[in-house]
Scaffold this motif. Structure first.
Motif, PDB file in Angstrom:
ATOM      1  N   THR A 292       4.199   1.955   2.820  1.00  0.00           N
ATOM      2  CA  THR A 292       6.038   2.817   3.429  1.00  0.00           C
ATOM      3  C   THR A 292       6.104   4.254   4.038  1.00  0.00           C
ATOM      4  N   PHE A 293       6.777   4.516   4.588  1.00  0.00           N
ATOM      5  CA  PHE A 293       6.671   5.685   4.951  1.00  0.00           C
ATOM      6  C   PHE A 293       8.123   6.147   4.959  1.00  0.00           C
TER       7      PHE A 293
ATOM      8  N   ILE B 186       6.850  15.737  12.629  1.00  0.00           N
ATOM      9  CA  ILE B 186       6.407  14.333  12.632  1.00  0.00           C
ATOM     10  C   ILE B 186       6.079  14.448  14.236  1.00  0.00           C
TER      11      ILE B 186
ATOM     12  N   LEU C  52      -1.653   8.556  16.895  1.00  0.00           N
ATOM     13  CA  LEU C  52      -0.573   7.714  16.336  1.00  0.00           C
ATOM     14  C   LEU C  52      -1.210   6.819  15.719  1.00  0.00           C
TER      15      LEU C  52
ATOM     16  N   TYR D 157      -3.049   8.328  12.426  1.00  0.00           N
ATOM     17  CA  TYR D 157      -2.325   8.354  11.437  1.00  0.00           C
ATOM     18  C   TYR D 157      -1.062   7.292  11.312  1.00  0.00           C
ATOM     19  N   PHE D 158      -0.736   6.697  11.605  1.00  0.00           N
ATOM     20  CA  PHE D 158       0.830   5.138  11.173  1.00  0.00           C
ATOM     21  C   PHE D 158      -0.604   3.631  10.822  1.00  0.00           C
TER      22      PHE D 158
ATOM     23  N   ASN E  39      -1.698   2.348   9.495  1.00  0.00           N
ATOM     24  CA  ASN E  39      -1.914   1.555   7.880  1.00  0.00           C
ATOM     25  C   ASN E  39      -0.666   1.251   7.345  1.00  0.00           C
ATOM     26  N   TYR E  40      -0.064   2.054   8.193  1.00  0.00           N
ATOM     27  CA  TYR E  40       2.044   1.647   8.062  1.00  0.00           C
ATOM     28  C   TYR E  40       2.686   0.937   8.142  1.00  0.00           C
TER      29      TYR E  40
ATOM     30  N   LEU F 227       8.995   1.887   7.515  1.00  0.00           N
ATOM     31  CA  LEU F 227       9.911   2.999   7.643  1.00  0.00           C
ATOM     32  C   LEU F 227      11.379   3.017   6.415  1.00  0.00           C
TER      33      LEU F 227
ATOM     34  N   LEU G 296       7.490   5.182  15.883  1.00  0.00           N
ATOM     35  CA  LEU G 296       6.486   4.387  15.248  1.00  0.00           C
ATOM     36  C   LEU G 296       5.691   2.911  15.038  1.00  0.00           C
TER      37      LEU G 296
ATOM     38  N   LEU H 229       7.536   0.690  13.404  1.00  0.00           N
ATOM     39  CA  LEU H 229       7.383   0.476  12.055  1.00  0.00           C
ATOM     40  C   LEU H 229       8.775  -0.925  12.041  1.00  0.00           C
TER      41      LEU H 229
END
Length: 219
Positions: free
Chosen positions: A126-127, A141, A154, A157-158, A160-161, A164, A186, A188
């Protein structure tokens, strides 16, 4: 965010309590001081972008403590969580005999430790965004992390997310839509929780009560 925005200026009452704060909390802290009429509390903000280089936070706080004490201020409080310093901020504050807000990061004290732990356990990937991060998402960001110019970063960085979560201090529909748009950028899932000021308000109330009659602050 520097001294011109901080509410601190040479010549003010040296018995005031000065909050050394993360710039990401400036709006919330200023609002709490105004609403509660804590006239003896002033704010010195360090740049919010330090969160992108957490190893610089503790030295920056150390430098600000020295600056304020050299100016004659002894009632100091640090409005930072650990913020990724790996305990280094606490080591500086123990040496300087200055207290800070409890918790690992602002997400935890806005949401409350129990609520945040539950959110985190439900989805580790979770971001989190706060009001400040929503307002400055594109700059902090996308731009400062290089994603704007290099979209290929992108997934690095993200990747594994999965989600949000917007932890909102206010109920502003425009910010909710901006947060939803950030989640889309992102890739998400989006979730929204209204937290208010959480433990930030509780901590500052305690500081205000202890320093309403000017005394030297001790841990």
């Amino acid at each position: 965010m520097g001294n011109s925005d901080s509410g601190y200026a040479p010549g003010q009452n040296r018995s005031d309590t000065v909050l050394i704060a993360c710039g990401a909390l400036a709006r919330e802290i200023t609002a709490l001081i105004r609403v509660n009429n804590w006239q003896h509390m002033k704010v010195q903000c360090l740049p919010a972008k330090l969160h992108n280089t957490p190893n610089e936070i503790a030295p920056a706080v150390q430098s600000k403590i020295t600056e304020l004490r050299d100016a004659g201020y002894n009632n100091l409080y640090v409005a930072y969580a650990d913020c990724g310093t790996g305990g280094e901020l606490d080591r500086v504050l123990e040496k300087e005999n200055v207290e800070r807000i409890g918790g690992p990061h602002c997400y935890s004290f806005f949401a409350g430790a129990e609520v945040f732990d539950a959110l985190h356990e439900s989805e580790f990937g979770t971001f989190y965004l706060t009001d400040f991060l929503v307002r400055h998402f594109d700059r902090l960001i996308l731009r400062d992390m290089g994603i704007e110019k290099h979209p290929e970063l992108l997934p690095m960085y993200f990747g594994n997310y999965k989600k949000l979560v917007y932890l909102a201090q206010t109920e502003i529909p425009e910010l909710v839509e901006q947060a939803r748009a950030a989640a889309d950028k992102l890739g998400l899932e989006f979730e929204h929780h209204i937290t208010g000021y959480g433990e930030l308000e509780v901590s500052l109330e305690q500081v205000a009560q202890h320093t309403e009659v000017p005394v030297k602050w001790h841990v």
